[in-house]
Structures are given as structure tokens and as C-alpha cells.
Write a protein that holds these residues in place. Structure first.
Motif, short mmCIF file in Angstrom:
data_model
loop_
_atom_site.label_atom_id
_atom_site.label_comp_id
_atom_site.label_asym_id
_atom_site.label_seq_id
_atom_site.Cartn_x
_atom_site.Cartn_y
_atom_site.Cartn_z
N ARG A 1 0.84 -1.20 0.00
CA ARG A 1 0.00 0.00 0.00
C ARG A 1 0.88 1.25 0.00
NH1 ARG A 1 -4.03 1.76 4.82
NH2 ARG A 1 -2.04 2.22 5.81
N ALA A 2 1.92 1.24 0.84
CA ALA A 2 2.81 2.39 0.91
C ALA A 2 3.52 2.63 -0.42
CB ALA A 2 3.84 2.19 2.02
N ALA A 3 3.74 1.56 -1.17
CA ALA A 3 4.41 1.68 -2.47
C ALA A 3 3.46 2.16 -3.57
CB ALA A 3 5.03 0.34 -2.87
N GLY A 4 2.16 2.23 -3.26
CA GLY A 4 1.20 2.75 -4.24
C GLY A 4 0.35 1.71 -4.92
N ALA A 5 0.43 0.44 -4.48
CA ALA A 5 -0.39 -0.61 -5.11
C ALA A 5 -1.87 -0.35 -4.86
CB ALA A 5 0.00 -1.97 -4.55
N HIS A 6 -2.68 -0.71 -5.85
CA HIS A 6 -4.13 -0.55 -5.73
C HIS A 6 -4.79 -1.77 -5.08
CE1 HIS A 6 -3.01 2.34 -8.86
NE2 HIS A 6 -4.06 3.02 -8.48
N ALA A 7 -4.14 -2.92 -5.20
CA ALA A 7 -4.71 -4.14 -4.63
C ALA A 7 -3.62 -5.17 -4.44
CB ALA A 7 -5.81 -4.70 -5.53
N PHE A 8 -3.92 -6.18 -3.62
CA PHE A 8 -2.95 -7.23 -3.30
C PHE A 8 -3.69 -8.56 -3.30
CE2 PHE A 8 -0.20 -9.97 -1.10
CZ PHE A 8 1.06 -9.40 -0.96
N LEU A 9 -3.26 -9.47 -4.16
CA LEU A 9 -3.90 -10.78 -4.25
C LEU A 9 -2.92 -11.87 -3.85
CD1 LEU A 9 -6.39 -12.46 -5.09
CD2 LEU A 9 -5.43 -12.56 -7.39
N ASP A 10 -3.35 -12.72 -2.94
CA ASP A 10 -2.53 -13.85 -2.51
C ASP A 10 -2.53 -14.91 -3.61
OD1 ASP A 10 -2.15 -15.42 0.68
OD2 ASP A 10 -1.58 -16.25 -1.25
N LYS A 11 -1.35 -15.45 -3.95
CA LYS A 11 -1.27 -16.47 -5.00
C LYS A 11 -1.97 -17.76 -4.63
CE LYS A 11 2.82 -15.12 -7.64
NZ LYS A 11 4.15 -15.52 -8.12
N ARG A 12 -2.29 -17.92 -3.36
CA ARG A 12 -3.00 -19.13 -2.94
C ARG A 12 -4.51 -18.99 -3.11
NH1 ARG A 12 0.44 -18.98 2.50
NH2 ARG A 12 -0.03 -16.80 2.06
N ALA A 13 -4.96 -17.87 -3.62
CA ALA A 13 -6.40 -17.68 -3.87
C ALA A 13 -6.83 -18.59 -5.02
CB ALA A 13 -6.67 -16.22 -4.22
N PRO A 14 -8.13 -18.85 -5.16
CA PRO A 14 -8.62 -19.65 -6.28
C PRO A 14 -8.17 -19.06 -7.62
CG PRO A 14 -10.37 -19.29 -4.69
CD PRO A 14 -9.22 -18.42 -4.26
N ALA A 15 -8.00 -19.93 -8.62
CA ALA A 15 -7.46 -19.50 -9.92
C ALA A 15 -8.26 -18.36 -10.52
CB ALA A 15 -7.42 -20.69 -10.87
N GLU A 16 -9.57 -18.43 -10.42
CA GLU A 16 -10.42 -17.41 -11.05
C GLU A 16 -10.32 -16.05 -10.35
OE1 GLU A 16 -12.98 -19.79 -8.16
OE2 GLU A 16 -11.46 -20.20 -9.70
#
Length: 207
Positions: free
Chosen positions: A95-110
Motif C-alpha cells: 500500500r505504501a508503495a502505491g499498489a491498488h490491490a494485493f492478491l494472494d497467489k493461494r487464492a482460487p485460480a479465477e
């Protein structure tokens, strides 16, 4: 409208898999790929890219620094961090670097396609199991706690910090314990990583 995506990961086979996954969902086109920060910065010059999907483990500068540079030099570009490092400290650093969102790679493929489309829409109301919210409520660190964390991240030990600040080592330890609780991390190593990640960030990036 088709969302135009740049994939940034240092493994070509992984990028190929992400490309296939995203383009199979419809409404998304992968228009650029990069395996390193410099190539990503060069590709980011093309104004047609809507979202950059970045891994954090990149050669050289790494994903967080690349995120900062993309947001600085290509402000129209939205950034989605896609990483297996999804602890609270890393998400806060993103967030501090300016990212809009963060998705964990362990989330479902879709979830990757859902996250990309949500970022394009500016939709922050994603399901918690698919994406980690970047606007997490948290107690702010005090100025003294921030100072101690900075010094710790710079390589100083507890005794050195105590001498420099004219306080006891026990007081330093107490401040670090308080910082750990506020940052919601389980180890001193994660506090140090937080300090390292924020050392190059604007002051406002500190919790």
C-alpha cells in the motif's frame, strides 16, 4: 471494454500460465510481459496498459520498488501485487508503495481475473478470500516507535539504540513489543522488514 494487462514475473512459464488464465476469462487482454523491473518500466511507457500485475520476488530492485517507480512515472497505470508473501507487513508495504490491490497467489485460480477487473473498475469491495484489502485498520506507531523501528532496520542493536536515545534497553524492547502488536506481526524479523520496506517510502507511508 477490454482490460489491458502487463504481467511482471521472472518465470516465463508462470507468465504463460497467467496469460492463458486471464485471456480465457474474457474481457482481459495481456498486452505486455516483463521478467525484470527495467523491462517493466520500459513497457509501462505505453499508455494503453490499464493494470500491471506484479510479483514481489523480482531480480534486482524487487517488486515493491518497481511498484513505486511505476506509480511515480506512469501514474495512469494501476498496480495489482500478486504474491505468495501476503502477511500484514508485506501488504502494508505494498500500500505504501502505491499498489491498488494485493492478491494472494493461494487464492482460487479465477480470483486473478476477478481482481484485475475489480482494479480496472476501481472497485475495492472484493471478497476477503480473494483479495487482501489494503485499507486495513491499524493503530499508528508513535514517533518514538517509528524511530526505533527505523534504527533497528538500519542494523542497530537494542543497546546501540538505547544509548543513542538515552533510554534503557528494556524501554527499547517495550517500544518494539508495542510496535509488533500494532503491526499485527509475530516476530521481530517482520518488524525489521517493515522498517526496511518503509525506509524508502514517504513519511506518510508509515503506519
Amino acid at each position: 471494454m477490454t482490460a489491458k494487462v502487463m504481467l511482471v514475473d521472472d518465470h516465463p512459464i508462470v507468465r504463460r500460465g497467467y496469460r492463458a488464465l486471464l485471456e480465457a476469462c474474457g474481457g482481459i487482454a495481456v498486452v505486455a510481459e516483463a521478467g525484470a523491473p527495467l523491462a517493466a518500466m520500459q513497457a509501462g511507457r505505453h499508455g494503453s496498459i490499464d493494470v500491471a500485475v506484479l510479483d514481489l520476488r523480482l531480480p534486482g530492485a524487487g517488486g515493491l520498488r518497481l511498484c513505486r517507480r511505476l506509480r511515480r512515472y506512469h501514474p495512469q497505470l494501476r498496480v495489482l501485487i500478486f504474491s505468495a508473501q501476503s502477511d500484514f507487513v508485506t501488504v502494508r508495504a505494498a500500500r505504501a508503495a502505491g499498489a491498488h490491490a494485493f492478491l494472494d497467489k493461494r487464492a482460487p485460480a479465477e480470483a486473478l481475473a476477478d481482481a484485475v477487473l475489480a482494479v480496472v473498475r476501481g472497485d475495492a469491495s472484493m471478497a476477503h478470500d480473494a483479495i487482501t484489502a489494503l485499507h486495513v485498520g491499524q493503530q499508528p506507531l508513535t514517533e518514538r516507535e517509528r524511530l526505533i523501528v527505523r534504527r533497528l532496520a538500519a542494523g542497530e542493536g537494542t543497546k546501540e539504540i538505547a544509548i543513542a536515545l538515552a533510554i534503557s534497553p528494556k524501554t527499547v524492547s517495550n517500544h518494539l513489543c508495542a510496535a509488533r502488536e500494532k503491526l499485527q506481526v509475530g516476530s521481530l524479523a517482520e518488524v525489521i522488514r517493515y522498517g526496511v520496506d518503509h525506509a524508502a517510502s514517504p513519511a506518510g507511508g508509515w503506519a
